[in-house]
Design an enzyme around this catalytic site. Structure first.
Site, PDB file in Angstrom:
ATOM      1  N   TYR A  48      55.860  27.116  52.361  1.00  8.23           N
ATOM      2  CA  TYR A  48      55.781  27.959  51.167  1.00  8.23           C
ATOM      3  C   TYR A  48      57.191  28.155  50.609  1.00  8.23           C
ATOM      4  O   TYR A  48      58.028  28.836  51.216  1.00  8.23           O
ATOM      5  CB  TYR A  48      55.195  29.334  51.494  1.00  8.23           C
ATOM      6  CG  TYR A  48      53.740  29.353  51.908  1.00  8.23           C
ATOM      7  CD1 TYR A  48      52.918  28.246  51.769  1.00  8.23           C
ATOM      8  CD2 TYR A  48      53.177  30.515  52.435  1.00  8.23           C
ATOM      9  CE1 TYR A  48      51.596  28.287  52.147  1.00  8.23           C
ATOM     10  CE2 TYR A  48      51.852  30.562  52.810  1.00  8.23           C
ATOM     11  CZ  TYR A  48      51.065  29.448  52.673  1.00  8.23           C
ATOM     12  OH  TYR A  48      49.743  29.502  53.047  1.00  8.23           O
ATOM     13  N   LEU A 198      39.412  35.701  46.426  1.00  9.58           N
ATOM     14  CA  LEU A 198      39.171  35.880  44.988  1.00  9.58           C
ATOM     15  C   LEU A 198      39.130  34.530  44.274  1.00  9.58           C
ATOM     16  O   LEU A 198      39.216  34.478  43.045  1.00  9.58           O
ATOM     17  CB  LEU A 198      40.254  36.767  44.367  1.00  9.58           C
ATOM     18  CG  LEU A 198      40.365  38.190  44.930  1.00  9.58           C
ATOM     19  CD1 LEU A 198      41.438  38.971  44.184  1.00  9.58           C
ATOM     20  CD2 LEU A 198      39.023  38.911  44.860  1.00  9.58           C
ATOM     21  N   SER A 204      38.072  37.947  39.346  1.00 11.14           N
ATOM     22  CA  SER A 204      38.877  39.110  38.989  1.00 11.14           C
ATOM     23  C   SER A 204      38.705  39.411  37.511  1.00 11.14           C
ATOM     24  O   SER A 204      38.234  38.564  36.736  1.00 11.14           O
ATOM     25  CB  SER A 204      40.356  38.876  39.299  1.00 11.14           C
ATOM     26  OG  SER A 204      40.908  37.936  38.389  1.00 11.14           O
TER      27      SER A 204
END
Length: 323
Positions: A48, A198, A204
Site C-alpha cells: 500500500y 461498502l 453509500s
C-alpha cells in the site's frame, strides 16, 4: 472453535492514495479514533503506497502499548517504482524478506496476523504457509491468515498450520463466498475478515449519478463504477436508501449492519481514511437488524444483483477465490 479477530478492524489502504489523495494528519487521527473506540485490529499491506502505509501506521502507533493493538499485514504483491502492479511473489525467501522490511517500517518486533495478499500460482500454498509457520515459531508472527483464496486452498493451508482468518471481499454486492468458502471456513474454525463491505463506496449515499472520481482513484478501473453498470447499481442503492430511511440510518450503515449480521465469525473491516467515515461506520456496528429488515434487504438486493464484477476481468482471473 473459531477465534474472532475482534468486533471490527480498521482497513488503512485508503490512507495511502489508492482512492486519491489522503490527508496524513487526518489519517493518523482516524487511527487514534478507532483505537479509542475499541477497534484494536489495524490492517495494512506492505504494497500500500509502496511502504507508505506501514510508515504512516508506525507514526500513528508510536508510543502506544504494543498489547493495545493488533497488526494484520498482507504481502506478496509486487510493484514498480511508477506504482504499477507487476506480479506476486509468495516464495519462502520472499515471505521472510518482506516481513523483515515490514517489521522495520512498522517499528515493531512482531506482527499479529501475516498473510499472502493472493495465491501465488507459481508457489504451492504449503510452501508459503510453511515459511510463515517458521516465522511464528521464531516469534516474529503470532497468527497466520489468508486472503482471497478458494476452499481447496484453505484446506491445504490449514493442513500445514492453523489459520486464524481469511480476509476476503464480502458485502451485499459480493456474496460469492456463501456458496463454498464460508462453509469451509466455518467447518475449520477460521474467521472471515470481510473487506469491501461498502463495495468500495457503491453502497453509500456518496455514490451518485455523474460523480467524478479523484485523480489516481483506482475505482475508475472497476466495472461497478462504469457506465451502465453504475446506473444499475444506483438503482440497488436507491432501494436500500428507502429501507435505511425507515430505520434512521444511512445506506452505508445499513450495509455494514448487514455484514455484522452474518455471524460472530465474520469481522467487518472498516475502510476509513477520515474520522467522519469511521464514526458513521461505528454507529452501524451496534445496529441489530430484525428478521423483517433482513428479508427486506434480501428482496431489494438479492445475491447476484450487482452489475459488473468487483475487479476487472484480468484481476478476477488471478483470484483463486473466484475459480
Amino acid at each position: 472453535m473459531t477465534t474472532r479477530i475482534g468486533p471490527a478492524g480498521l482497513g488503512c489502504m485508503g490512507m495511502s492514495g489508492i482512492y486519491g489523495p489522503a490527508d496524513e494528519a487526518e489519517s493518523i487521527a482516524t487511527i487514534h479514533a478507532a483505537l479509542d473506540a475499541g477497534i484494536s485490529l489495524i490492517d495494512t499491506g506492505d504494497f500500500y503506497g509502496m511502504g507508505h502505509n506501514e510508515l504512516l501506521i508506525s507514526r500513528a502507533l508510536a508510543g502506544l502499548d504494543r498489547e493495545d493493538f493488533q497488526l494484520s499485514v498482507k504481502f506478496g504483491a509486487q510493484r514498480g517504482p511508477d506504482g504499477s502492479w507487476i506480479g506476486y511473489n509468495a516464495s519462502p525467501p520472499a515471505v521472510k524478506t518482506a516481513l523483515a522490511y515490514s517489521l522495520v517500517r512498522l517499528g515493531t518486533d512482531h506482527v499479529d496476523v501475516y498473510r499472502p495478499a493472493r495465491l501465488d500460482a507459481k508457489v504451492p500454498i504449503e510452501e508459503t504457509i510453511g515459511a510463515i509457520a517458521e516465522l511464528v515459531q521464531a516469534g516474529y508472527v503470532r497468527r497466520i491468515g489468508l486472503s482471497e483464496v478458494g476452499a481447496e486452498t484453505i484446506r491445504r493451508a490449514a493442513a500445514v498450520h492453523p489459520i486464524a482468518d481469511l480476509q476476503i471481499e464480502y458485502s451485499l454486492l459480493s456474496r460469492g463466498i456463501e456458496r463454498e468458502i464460508l462453509p469451509v471456513c466455518r467447518e475449520l474454525g477460521i474467521a472471515v475478515t470481510a473487506y469491501g463491505i461498502l463495495s468500495r463506496g457503491v453502497l453509500s449515499d456518496s455514490f451518485a449519478p455523474g460523480r467524478e472520481l479523484a485523480p489516481g482513484d483506482i475505482r475508475g478501473r472497476f466495472p461497478r463504477f462504469d457506465g451502465d453498470n453504475a446506473q444499475r447499481n444506483l438503482e440497488l442503492v436507491r432501494r436500500l436508501r428507502e429501507i435505511a430511511a425507515d430505520q434512521g440510518a444511512s445506506v452505508a450503515q445499513l450495509a455494514i449492519a448487514w455484514v455484522g449480521s452474518r455471524g460472530a465469525d465474520v469481522v467487518p473491516l472498516i475502510g476509513a481514511r477520515r474520522r467522519d467515515q469511521l464514526a458513521e461506520a461505528l454507529a452501524a456496528l451496534s445496529h441489530q437488524l430484525t428478521a423483517d429488515q433482513l428479508e427486506a434487504i434480501e428482496r431489494a438486493v438479492p445475491p447476484g444483483a450487482a452489475a459488473g464484477g468487483r475487479y476487472g476481468a484480468p484481476q478476477m482471473a488471478d483470484l483463486d477465490s473466484e475459480r
